[in-house]
Design a protein around this motif. Sequence first.
Motif, PDB file in Angstrom:
ATOM      1  N   ARG A 113      34.913  26.235  47.613  1.00 27.35           N
ATOM      2  CA  ARG A 113      33.879  27.081  47.033  1.00 27.35           C
ATOM      3  C   ARG A 113      33.302  26.383  45.805  1.00 27.35           C
ATOM      4  NH1 ARG A 113      38.953  28.831  45.941  1.00 27.35           N
ATOM      5  NH2 ARG A 113      39.436  29.682  43.894  1.00 27.35           N
ATOM      6  N   VAL A 114      31.997  26.505  45.666  1.00 26.18           N
ATOM      7  CA  VAL A 114      31.291  25.857  44.567  1.00 26.18           C
ATOM      8  C   VAL A 114      31.070  26.884  43.466  1.00 26.18           C
ATOM      9  CG1 VAL A 114      29.171  24.675  43.868  1.00 26.18           C
ATOM     10  CG2 VAL A 114      30.185  24.207  46.106  1.00 26.18           C
ATOM     11  N   TYR A 115      31.531  26.555  42.276  1.00 21.62           N
ATOM     12  CA  TYR A 115      31.371  27.457  41.138  1.00 21.62           C
ATOM     13  C   TYR A 115      29.943  27.390  40.620  1.00 21.62           C
ATOM     14  CZ  TYR A 115      36.448  27.580  41.206  1.00 21.62           C
ATOM     15  OH  TYR A 115      37.754  27.743  41.598  1.00 21.62           O
ATOM     16  N   ASP A 118      33.366  17.142  39.751  1.00 18.08           N
ATOM     17  CA  ASP A 118      33.595  17.790  41.036  1.00 18.08           C
ATOM     18  C   ASP A 118      33.823  19.275  40.788  1.00 18.08           C
ATOM     19  OD1 ASP A 118      34.563  18.690  43.481  1.00 18.08           O
ATOM     20  OD2 ASP A 118      36.474  17.611  43.328  1.00 18.08           O
ATOM     21  N   VAL A 119      32.849  20.107  41.190  1.00 17.25           N
ATOM     22  CA  VAL A 119      32.978  21.542  40.927  1.00 17.25           C
ATOM     23  C   VAL A 119      33.614  22.294  42.096  1.00 17.25           C
ATOM     24  CG1 VAL A 119      31.146  21.693  39.208  1.00 17.25           C
ATOM     25  CG2 VAL A 119      30.560  21.890  41.627  1.00 17.25           C
ATOM     26  N   ILE A 120      34.230  21.579  43.012  1.00 17.46           N
ATOM     27  CA  ILE A 120      34.989  22.224  44.087  1.00 17.46           C
ATOM     28  C   ILE A 120      36.492  22.070  43.844  1.00 17.46           C
ATOM     29  CG2 ILE A 120      35.442  22.319  46.569  1.00 17.46           C
ATOM     30  CD1 ILE A 120      32.641  21.273  47.060  1.00 17.46           C
ATOM     31  N   TYR A 121      36.964  20.831  43.722  1.00 18.38           N
ATOM     32  CA  TYR A 121      38.400  20.580  43.590  1.00 18.38           C
ATOM     33  C   TYR A 121      38.780  19.811  42.332  1.00 18.38           C
ATOM     34  CZ  TYR A 121      38.694  22.052  48.491  1.00 18.38           C
ATOM     35  OH  TYR A 121      38.625  22.766  49.659  1.00 18.38           O
ATOM     36  N   LYS A 122      37.842  19.616  41.425  1.00 13.28           N
ATOM     37  CA  LYS A 122      38.121  18.915  40.171  1.00 13.28           C
ATOM     38  C   LYS A 122      38.774  17.548  40.411  1.00 13.28           C
ATOM     39  CE  LYS A 122      39.701  23.044  38.275  1.00 13.28           C
ATOM     40  NZ  LYS A 122      40.457  23.809  37.276  1.00 13.28           N
ATOM     41  N   GLY A 123      38.364  16.899  41.496  1.00 10.94           N
ATOM     42  CA  GLY A 123      38.819  15.544  41.769  1.00 10.94           C
ATOM     43  C   GLY A 123      40.164  15.431  42.449  1.00 10.94           C
ATOM     44  N   ALA A 155      24.878  17.628  43.847  1.00 13.54           N
ATOM     45  CA  ALA A 155      24.819  17.665  45.308  1.00 13.54           C
ATOM     46  C   ALA A 155      25.583  18.869  45.851  1.00 13.54           C
ATOM     47  CB  ALA A 155      25.381  16.373  45.888  1.00 13.54           C
ATOM     48  N   GLN A 156      26.752  19.128  45.286  1.00  9.37           N
ATOM     49  CA  GLN A 156      27.562  20.265  45.726  1.00  9.37           C
ATOM     50  C   GLN A 156      26.831  21.581  45.458  1.00  9.37           C
ATOM     51  OE1 GLN A 156      31.004  19.377  43.342  1.00  9.37           O
ATOM     52  NE2 GLN A 156      32.034  18.227  44.967  1.00  9.37           N
ATOM     53  N   PHE A 157      26.256  21.680  44.266  1.00 10.99           N
ATOM     54  CA  PHE A 157      25.558  22.909  43.901  1.00 10.99           C
ATOM     55  C   PHE A 157      24.342  23.133  44.787  1.00 10.99           C
ATOM     56  CE2 PHE A 157      22.237  25.071  41.408  1.00 10.99           C
ATOM     57  CZ  PHE A 157      22.895  26.256  41.116  1.00 10.99           C
ATOM     58  N   GLU A 158      23.507  22.119  44.962  1.00 13.87           N
ATOM     59  CA  GLU A 158      22.290  22.287  45.756  1.00 13.87           C
ATOM     60  C   GLU A 158      22.612  22.614  47.213  1.00 13.87           C
ATOM     61  OE1 GLU A 158      18.996  19.788  45.436  1.00 13.87           O
ATOM     62  OE2 GLU A 158      19.057  19.621  43.254  1.00 13.87           O
TER      63      GLU A 158
END
Length: 541
Positions: free
Chosen positions: A255-257, A201-206, A56-59
Amino acid sequence: MLNSNQDHIMKNIFKFLMVILLLVPLGCDSDFEQINTDPKQTSASAFNANYLLAQAQFEHSNTGYSQLLFQSMWSQVLASTFGYYSNGDKYVGSGSLISYQNRIFEEQYRAAALDVEIQKLVKDKPELSNLSAVSTIMKVEIMQLITDCYGDIPYSEALQASSGVSTPVYDTQQSIYTAMLTELETAITSLDASKAIPTNDVIYKGDIISWKKFGYSLMLKIAMRMTKISASTAQTWAEKAAAGGTFSSIDDNARVYTQNSTGFGNNTTGALLVGDDYREVRWSETFISFLKSTNDPRLGVIAEVPAAGKTANANQALAGDSNPAIQIGLPNGHDLNGGATDITNYGLYPGATGTGDDAAPLGKYSRPVTGLYLSRDAPNFLLSYSQTELLLAEAKARGWNVGATTAAQHYSNGVIAAMTSLAQFNATTGAISSGDATTYATAHPLDVTTLSASLKMINEQYWVTTGSLFNFIETWSNWRRSGFPVLTPVTYASQFSAGAIPRRIPYQSQEPANNPVNYADAVGRLSSGDTFGSRIWWDAQ
């Protein structure tokens, strides 16, 4: 590059990518129940809902052409002579106009569907309440983007095909904003560091503290969007966000990696690496001239003039010249078609580089620095500390109770943060030292003599910040809200917006057929119908 944990996350996304086939943007697929109960698919009880979060974060973040073809040039950050970009540069439809009219609607509802599915999967699992809260925050982030682009949209009945809702009502944007803020506040309050954290979670790693900061910073952004239409409501929620605790440094930037090696490359950089795009997309004259007017140190970091000649211009391995003195922005509204609007007929045309068949007509115009922006592994910025500080500067300038820090100090923090955040694209090529950034901010303090002077400076910097971080949809939205910078619309033949910079995107083109009654109801509330010129609720004035 991603670290090992992020690499594991991206591989898990790829492994479970098939799951998104179970979800539909608005719940209008009559076969949803059959698809969703296919015995060959994984069951809800067995499926780990964490896998959907990163997808969801990536899309949501990976907008690519969906922001380049419209908003990057409507906001006059970028410019192009290439016909494919006429949608944004000249408000003239190319063959892809309807496709890009539809894309944000389709892509972002698909991303929101993943967050809704997470909530369904964990609703009876209190131990996963943090995952539910984070997915709610992400859904609000996504839905704000959709409503800010289109206006009234399906919200309360959206994404409910499995419950039999195939023609959802279009909620008013005012009610959507009310609902988003309420949902957001509830989600933030429910975050609990003592419980399990989201694992994909690719923004804050949870990290729960980071998610609380993001939630309150998002609340601030939503609140400030309402300043034209309901300043009192904006004030209430801005003060609540500030009290809760917004971003405090560039380390908080959302930011999304991305990771191109696993099929999750950055779509914006991928688009700009296409041959025609690479050759003909440039920073705009408006943008470069603004940076040059104050000797902004970003100019020598974000812009480069290609080496001379058409061949050299196309060579993506050949760095350009970033000397600030030679940077020139391309004016919006020109082409290479040989007529009156041909760039070579522009009064300030600097001339081509190269000669004969190797001549490059755009050779002296500044492009985004390849070594800074155009890695397929570059992050996608959603919301930055700089944006938050600039919004707090505006709130403080309006006299709102958002803490003891002055508007001038928030403004300075925002300018410094915008400059130092560029290193998050590339630590080497994007490096602006905090000392240089502070020197610039000290030399160019906020004008606090009048509110209008403060609002102008704050929102001009917001424009530079989001533009230089390639967050173009937000650039366009805040320009519509604030009116700054003052932009001159392009004049060109056969424009779809009657010579004005577009104020919204028309609805997804199949909605009149798929959801006719509710679509017609929504269109009836628009000032000029389902057009690029109608103003949405918060932009009504």
